[in-house]
Design an enzyme around this catalytic site. Structure first.
Site, mmCIF file in Angstrom:
data_model
loop_
_atom_site.group_PDB
_atom_site.id
_atom_site.type_symbol
_atom_site.label_atom_id
_atom_site.label_comp_id
_atom_site.label_asym_id
_atom_site.label_seq_id
_atom_site.Cartn_x
_atom_site.Cartn_y
_atom_site.Cartn_z
ATOM 1 N N ASN A 167 0.810 -1.237 0.000
ATOM 2 C CA ASN A 167 0.000 0.000 0.000
ATOM 3 C C ASN A 167 0.835 1.276 0.000
ATOM 4 O O ASN A 167 0.454 2.264 -0.617
ATOM 5 C CB ASN A 167 -1.003 -0.009 1.171
ATOM 6 C CG ASN A 167 -0.343 -0.053 2.511
ATOM 7 O OD1 ASN A 167 0.736 -0.622 2.674
ATOM 8 N ND2 ASN A 167 -0.973 0.544 3.500
ATOM 9 N N LYS A 190 12.074 -7.888 1.374
ATOM 10 C CA LYS A 190 11.136 -8.638 0.549
ATOM 11 C C LYS A 190 9.884 -7.781 0.359
ATOM 12 O O LYS A 190 9.022 -7.691 1.231
ATOM 13 C CB LYS A 190 10.776 -9.967 1.232
ATOM 14 C CG LYS A 190 9.864 -10.845 0.411
ATOM 15 C CD LYS A 190 8.488 -10.880 1.057
ATOM 16 C CE LYS A 190 7.439 -11.467 0.170
ATOM 17 N NZ LYS A 190 7.002 -10.595 -0.915
ATOM 18 N N GLU A 263 4.332 -4.172 12.457
ATOM 19 C CA GLU A 263 3.447 -3.025 12.225
ATOM 20 C C GLU A 263 2.241 -3.568 11.482
ATOM 21 O O GLU A 263 2.331 -3.883 10.292
ATOM 22 C CB GLU A 263 4.164 -1.975 11.373
ATOM 23 C CG GLU A 263 5.465 -1.481 11.966
ATOM 24 C CD GLU A 263 5.260 -0.538 13.130
ATOM 25 O OE1 GLU A 263 4.141 -0.020 13.285
ATOM 26 O OE2 GLU A 263 6.221 -0.332 13.887
ATOM 27 N N LEU A 264 1.113 -3.677 12.175
ATOM 28 C CA LEU A 264 0.003 -4.452 11.618
ATOM 29 C C LEU A 264 -1.224 -3.577 11.338
ATOM 30 O O LEU A 264 -1.122 -2.371 11.203
ATOM 31 C CB LEU A 264 -0.319 -5.608 12.574
ATOM 32 C CG LEU A 264 0.902 -6.440 12.996
ATOM 33 C CD1 LEU A 264 0.524 -7.521 13.989
ATOM 34 C CD2 LEU A 264 1.627 -7.035 11.799
ATOM 35 N N CYS A 297 -2.941 2.031 6.681
ATOM 36 C CA CYS A 297 -3.144 1.384 7.984
ATOM 37 C C CYS A 297 -3.636 2.380 9.035
ATOM 38 O O CYS A 297 -4.277 1.981 9.996
ATOM 39 C CB CYS A 297 -1.858 0.719 8.436
ATOM 40 S SG CYS A 297 -0.466 1.854 8.499
ATOM 41 N N GLU A 395 -10.987 -4.651 9.791
ATOM 42 C CA GLU A 395 -10.336 -3.647 8.955
ATOM 43 C C GLU A 395 -10.794 -3.837 7.506
ATOM 44 O O GLU A 395 -10.666 -4.922 6.939
ATOM 45 C CB GLU A 395 -8.818 -3.835 9.045
ATOM 46 C CG GLU A 395 -8.043 -2.796 8.271
ATOM 47 C CD GLU A 395 -6.538 -3.091 8.279
ATOM 48 O OE1 GLU A 395 -6.149 -4.251 8.067
ATOM 49 O OE2 GLU A 395 -5.780 -2.142 8.493
#
Ligand code: NDP
Length: 528
Positions: A167, A190, A263-264, A297, A395
């Site tokens: 994103n 990655k 970081e979710l 996020c 979400e």
């Protein structure tokens, strides 16, 4: 490898023919590999291809990184900082080309892509300026004043794996890599398989800035193969992505006994107090909820408005949202761009359809816009949303936001905290002190007052991360650098071993030490 960057859509950008092939050639594999097609959401056509790396390729990349890191940690922090600064300059200088690549890969509006460009040089200058002092040896209090001392040194952990999502492919590939490199580590990154080219373009710029060979490498391929292979080889993993993937990353890091930052996702609340200006709050809601078509996020997906301001706020918010222009141009025209792909478009549509089936009202949007682009979706505002419905709890990660009236600040805080997530929130009031007091009550890693997310994210000196299911660890600030170093304490005694001197009885020594401990405790209470 497919030679597709001569495709029609690439010709609409400023990119030179063959540029994407040149970038893909940066990926080193030990043998011929099958390739993965990279498609652009702008037209859903192929723009290039990348190798599907195997475990061996990942191991090879980490081995090369490890050997380069041995020399890099001997380079002074100031010299490393100079390279990082030059890289930040190059990002600004080559911005048009980078913006084209970001837009090609993500379909986002150009002014949203610019946020990524702005972020990276700021992160470079923050760590280049502050890194040397954060990493400097630090004197600490010794065990016994005057008789002993302690010094802390910080050594790089070695090779850091950065796993990043699609994103914000420019920012999120670099924001964790910059402090890792500055701390003396090598990085193997990655990127998401949908957005590899921007990470490769950044690798090019790091090399042009003078970063020695091998220190920043890219491995590409499917996350489920390349991600675990990377975590098995590196000394630290900085992961950004969904909560469920984050759990598997944490499990594997735990088994390998390496540290990680996660970081979710989030289900971010926005709280509009009774004294807020509805127009200002509505402007904030538009920016927060619809930047990058809501694929952010930090975006608010739940808005709690004091019922004394609810109607005015909703009018202003709906009015401003309806004026937004959807579009796909390699220029600053449209307000909002595309979603990332067809799967994501279907998921977003399903959330909205389910909510409406459960009784929610659509105040704006609610439909795909294939006439604008294959994966475009209108900015969508819902009300009367069932608080237990999927759109209220999960979400959505799209341009969809629900607005709820609340009876006052206590209810707003209670509902804001009624979630497993805790990433970002905002509070809206002209009384900034009150805003800050309310912010303390909200269980999120970042709470912004009178801005939806930018003042929190762009405060690079302050840590950023999530509570609860939104993650572990922090990026930005000293915390974002110290995660990449091993702290070593070197303690010295001026009086030999801290034990009873010869000829002193253990009983006498025990009483002496107990007395000393009491004195020391008193002193620590009295002294500043
Ligand atoms: P995913 O978790 O699916 O993917 C993120 C990255 O992890 C990708 O590079 C992916 O590779 C890789 N990956 C997939 N499987 C594994 C695995 N088993 N082990 C290791 N890596 C793996 O996230 P999304 O694509 O869904 O990204 C959106 C999510 O990211 C949202 O939930 C959003 O909130 C969150 N996010 C959080 C941010 C924060 O700072 N807190 C910032 C931005 C996004 P591939 O896709 O190539 O298979």
């Amino acid at each position: 490898m497919a030679q597709t960057s001569g495709s029609r859509i690439v010709e609409e950008t400023t990119l030179e023919s063959g540029h994407l092939e040149h970038l893909a050639a940066r990926i080193e594999t030990s043998d011929d590999r099958s390739s993965l097609e990279v498609r652009t959401p702008v037209t859903d056509e192929a723009i290039g291809a990348i190798p599907a790396c195997t475990r061996d390729d990942v191991a090879g990349a980490v081995e090369r990184a490890r050997s380069a890191q041995n020399n890099w940690e001997q380079v002074t922090v100031d010299e490393r900082a100079a390279i990082i600064q030059r890289f930040g300059d190059l990002v600004l200088k080559r911005r048009e080309e980078l913006l084209d690549v970001v837009q090609l890969e993500t379909g986002k509006a150009r002014h949203h892509a610019v946020e990524e460009i702005l972020d990276v040089p700021l992160t470079c200058s923050y760590y280049a300026a502050n890194g040397p002092s954060i990493l400097a040896d630090a004197d600490r209090s010794g065990a016994i004043p005057l008789a002993s001392d302690a010094t802390v040194t910080y050594d790089p952990v070695g090779v850091v794996g950065v796993i990043s999502p699609w994103n914000y492919p420019l920012t999120l590939a670099m924001t964790d890599a910059i402090p890792a490199l500055l701390a003396g580590n090598a990085v193997v990154c990655k990127p998401d398989e949908r957005t590899p080219f921007i990470a490769l373009a950044l690798a090019d710029l790091l090399a042009a800035a003078g970063l020695p060979d091998g220190l920043f490498q890219i491995v590409t391929g499917e996350g489920a193969t390349v991600g675990p292979a990377l975590i098995d080889e590196v000394d630290y993993v900085a992961f950004t992505g969904g909560t469920e993937t984050g759990r598997t990353v944490a499990e594997q890091a735990g088994r390998n006994l390496i540290d990680c930052s996660l970081e979710l996702g989030g289900k971010n609340p926005m709280v509009v107090l009774a004294d807020a200006d509805p127009e200002t709050a509505a402007r904030g809601a538009v920016k927060g909820a619809f930047t990058n078509a809501g694929q952010l996020c930090l975006a608010p997906e739940r808005i709690y408005v004091d019922d004394r301001r609810y109607d005015e706020f909703v009018d202003a918010f709906v009015g401003a949202t309806r004026r937004l222009e959807l579009g796909l141009e390699f220029d600053y025209g449209p307000d909002i761009g595309s979603l990332i792909d067809g799967d994501h478009l279907r998921a977003v549509q399903e959330y909205v359809d389910d909510a409406v089936a459960d009784g929610a009202s659509l105040l704006s949007g609610g439909r795909a816009r294939p006439d604008v682009g294959p994966f475009c979706y209108e900015p969508t505002i819902l009300t009367n949303v069932d608080p237990d419905s999927r759109v209220a709890c999960e979400e959505t990660f799209g341009p969809v936001v629900s607005v709820y009236p609340v009876s006052g600040v206590d209810e707003a805080i209670e509902r804001a905290n009624d979630t497993e997530y805790g990433l970002n929130a905002s509070v809206w009031t002209p009384d900034r002190e009150r805003g800050r007091a309310v912010a303390r009550e909200i269980d999120c890693g970042t709470v912004c007052v009178n801005d939806p997310y930018t003042v929190g994210w762009a405060a690079t000196d302050a840590p950023m991360g999530g509570f609860g299911d939104s993650g572990l660890g922090r990026r930005h600030g000293p915390e974002g650098l110290r995660r990449y170093v091993d702290a070593r304490t070197i303690a010295t005694s001026r009086i030999g071993p801290l034990d009873a001197p010869s000829g002193v009885s253990p009983r006498w020594f025990a009483h002496f030490m107990l007395g000393l401990t009491k004195v020391q405790r008193r002193l620590t209470r009295w002294l500043p």
